[in-house]
Design a protein around this motif. Structure first.
Motif, mmCIF file in Angstrom:
data_model
loop_
_atom_site.group_PDB
_atom_site.id
_atom_site.type_symbol
_atom_site.label_atom_id
_atom_site.label_comp_id
_atom_site.label_asym_id
_atom_site.label_seq_id
_atom_site.Cartn_x
_atom_site.Cartn_y
_atom_site.Cartn_z
ATOM 1 N N SER A 5 0.818 -1.212 0.000
ATOM 2 C CA SER A 5 0.000 0.000 0.000
ATOM 3 C C SER A 5 0.850 1.260 0.000
ATOM 4 N N LEU A 6 1.948 1.223 0.729
ATOM 5 C CA LEU A 6 2.806 2.405 0.835
ATOM 6 C C LEU A 6 3.497 2.755 -0.465
ATOM 7 N N VAL A 7 3.922 1.746 -1.221
ATOM 8 C CA VAL A 7 4.717 2.008 -2.419
ATOM 9 C C VAL A 7 3.893 2.008 -3.706
ATOM 10 N N ASN A 8 2.600 1.811 -3.602
ATOM 11 C CA ASN A 8 1.749 1.735 -4.775
ATOM 12 C C ASN A 8 1.520 3.125 -5.369
ATOM 13 N N ASN A 9 1.662 3.239 -6.687
ATOM 14 C CA ASN A 9 1.479 4.534 -7.355
ATOM 15 C C ASN A 9 0.079 5.097 -7.165
ATOM 16 N N ARG A 10 -0.932 4.250 -7.235
ATOM 17 C CA ARG A 10 -2.304 4.745 -7.079
ATOM 18 C C ARG A 10 -2.543 5.284 -5.676
ATOM 19 N N THR A 11 -2.001 4.600 -4.678
ATOM 20 C CA THR A 11 -2.132 5.061 -3.290
ATOM 21 C C THR A 11 -1.433 6.400 -3.119
ATOM 22 N N GLN A 12 -0.208 6.488 -3.583
ATOM 23 C CA GLN A 12 0.555 7.725 -3.437
ATOM 24 C C GLN A 12 -0.095 8.866 -4.221
ATOM 25 N N ALA A 13 -0.584 8.577 -5.407
ATOM 26 C CA ALA A 13 -1.222 9.608 -6.226
ATOM 27 C C ALA A 13 -2.485 10.131 -5.556
ATOM 28 N N LYS A 14 -3.234 9.232 -4.943
ATOM 29 C CA LYS A 14 -4.469 9.650 -4.276
ATOM 30 C C LYS A 14 -4.155 10.583 -3.106
ATOM 31 N N VAL A 15 -3.125 10.270 -2.337
ATOM 32 C CA VAL A 15 -2.730 11.138 -1.226
ATOM 33 C C VAL A 15 -2.264 12.493 -1.762
ATOM 34 N N ALA A 16 -1.433 12.480 -2.799
ATOM 35 C CA ALA A 16 -0.942 13.729 -3.385
ATOM 36 C C ALA A 16 -2.099 14.585 -3.888
ATOM 37 N N GLU A 17 -3.057 13.940 -4.529
ATOM 38 C CA GLU A 17 -4.217 14.664 -5.051
ATOM 39 C C GLU A 17 -5.065 15.241 -3.921
ATOM 40 N N LEU A 19 -4.094 16.117 -1.042
ATOM 41 C CA LEU A 19 -3.354 17.206 -0.413
ATOM 42 C C LEU A 19 -3.196 18.423 -1.329
ATOM 43 N N GLY A 20 -3.641 18.305 -2.580
ATOM 44 C CA GLY A 20 -3.562 19.424 -3.513
ATOM 45 C C GLY A 20 -2.165 19.680 -4.042
ATOM 46 N N MET A 21 -1.325 18.684 -4.026
ATOM 47 C CA MET A 21 0.062 18.870 -4.468
ATOM 48 C C MET A 21 0.169 19.206 -5.942
ATOM 49 N N GLN A 22 -0.787 18.793 -6.759
ATOM 50 C CA GLN A 22 -0.712 19.062 -8.194
ATOM 51 C C GLN A 22 -0.716 20.562 -8.492
ATOM 52 N N GLU A 23 -1.247 21.359 -7.581
ATOM 53 C CA GLU A 23 -1.271 22.807 -7.780
ATOM 54 C C GLU A 23 0.135 23.413 -7.745
ATOM 55 N N PRO A 34 -4.531 24.876 -14.574
ATOM 56 C CA PRO A 34 -4.304 23.588 -13.909
ATOM 57 C C PRO A 34 -4.219 22.452 -14.932
ATOM 58 N N VAL A 35 -3.269 21.584 -14.748
ATOM 59 C CA VAL A 35 -3.049 20.461 -15.652
ATOM 60 C C VAL A 35 -3.322 19.171 -14.882
ATOM 61 N N ALA A 36 -4.058 18.253 -15.497
ATOM 62 C CA ALA A 36 -4.289 16.951 -14.882
ATOM 63 C C ALA A 36 -3.019 16.120 -15.020
ATOM 64 N N LEU A 37 -2.474 15.719 -13.900
ATOM 65 C CA LEU A 37 -1.238 14.944 -13.912
ATOM 66 C C LEU A 37 -1.550 13.452 -13.916
ATOM 67 N N ARG A 38 -0.690 12.675 -14.555
ATOM 68 C CA ARG A 38 -0.836 11.222 -14.573
ATOM 69 C C ARG A 38 -0.626 10.662 -13.167
ATOM 70 N N THR A 39 -1.144 9.468 -12.943
ATOM 71 C CA THR A 39 -1.011 8.802 -11.647
ATOM 72 C C THR A 39 0.450 8.686 -11.243
ATOM 73 N N LEU A 45 5.548 12.969 -7.380
ATOM 74 C CA LEU A 45 5.487 14.255 -6.698
ATOM 75 C C LEU A 45 5.449 14.065 -5.185
ATOM 76 N N LEU A 46 4.634 13.115 -4.709
ATOM 77 C CA LEU A 46 4.567 12.840 -3.273
ATOM 78 C C LEU A 46 5.899 12.300 -2.762
ATOM 79 N N GLU A 47 6.483 11.348 -3.487
ATOM 80 C CA GLU A 47 7.775 10.796 -3.062
ATOM 81 C C GLU A 47 8.850 11.880 -3.022
ATOM 82 N N SER A 48 8.835 12.772 -3.992
ATOM 83 C CA SER A 48 9.814 13.861 -4.025
ATOM 84 C C SER A 48 9.634 14.798 -2.840
#
Length: 110
Positions: A5-17, A19-23, A34-39, A45-48
């Protein structure tokens, strides 16, 4: 399951989204809209962010961030099986068989 769960891209992307990190992502889009970012991009972005937090502050800050922003969502991710892609299913199957006394190795990918 926790590691998956921790290393899954979908899980991490959902948390990033959530939290509004895409902004705050800098993209090549010149229109500044605003641009829709890929999963995968959201997960990266979250890992970074976590890596930057660790380098700029220390592990205590990362621990606090994870406790507040990530860990509370893990139960939902595990129950919804957001982590459960085919690779994770294979690894989980091998781990389950190992706990039952059988000895399949963890798969090696080539």
């Amino acid at each position: 399951l926790l590691r998956s769960s921790l290393v899954n891209n979908r899980t991490q992307a959902k948390v990033a989204e959530e939290l509004g990190m895409q902004e705050y992502a800098i993209t090549n889009d010149k229109t500044k809209r605003p641009v829709a970012l890929r999963t995968k991009t959201l997960a990266d972005l979250l890992e970074s962010f976590i890596a930057a937090l660790y380098i700029d502050k220390d592990l205590e800050y990362v621990h606090t961030f994870m406790n507040v922003c990530f860990f509370p969502r893990l139960k939902e991710f595990i129950l919804n099986q957001d982590w459960n892609d085919p690779k994770s299913q294979l690894q989980q199957c091998c781990l389950t068989l190992r706990t039952e006394g059988k000895e399949p190795d963890i798969p090696l990918y080539k």
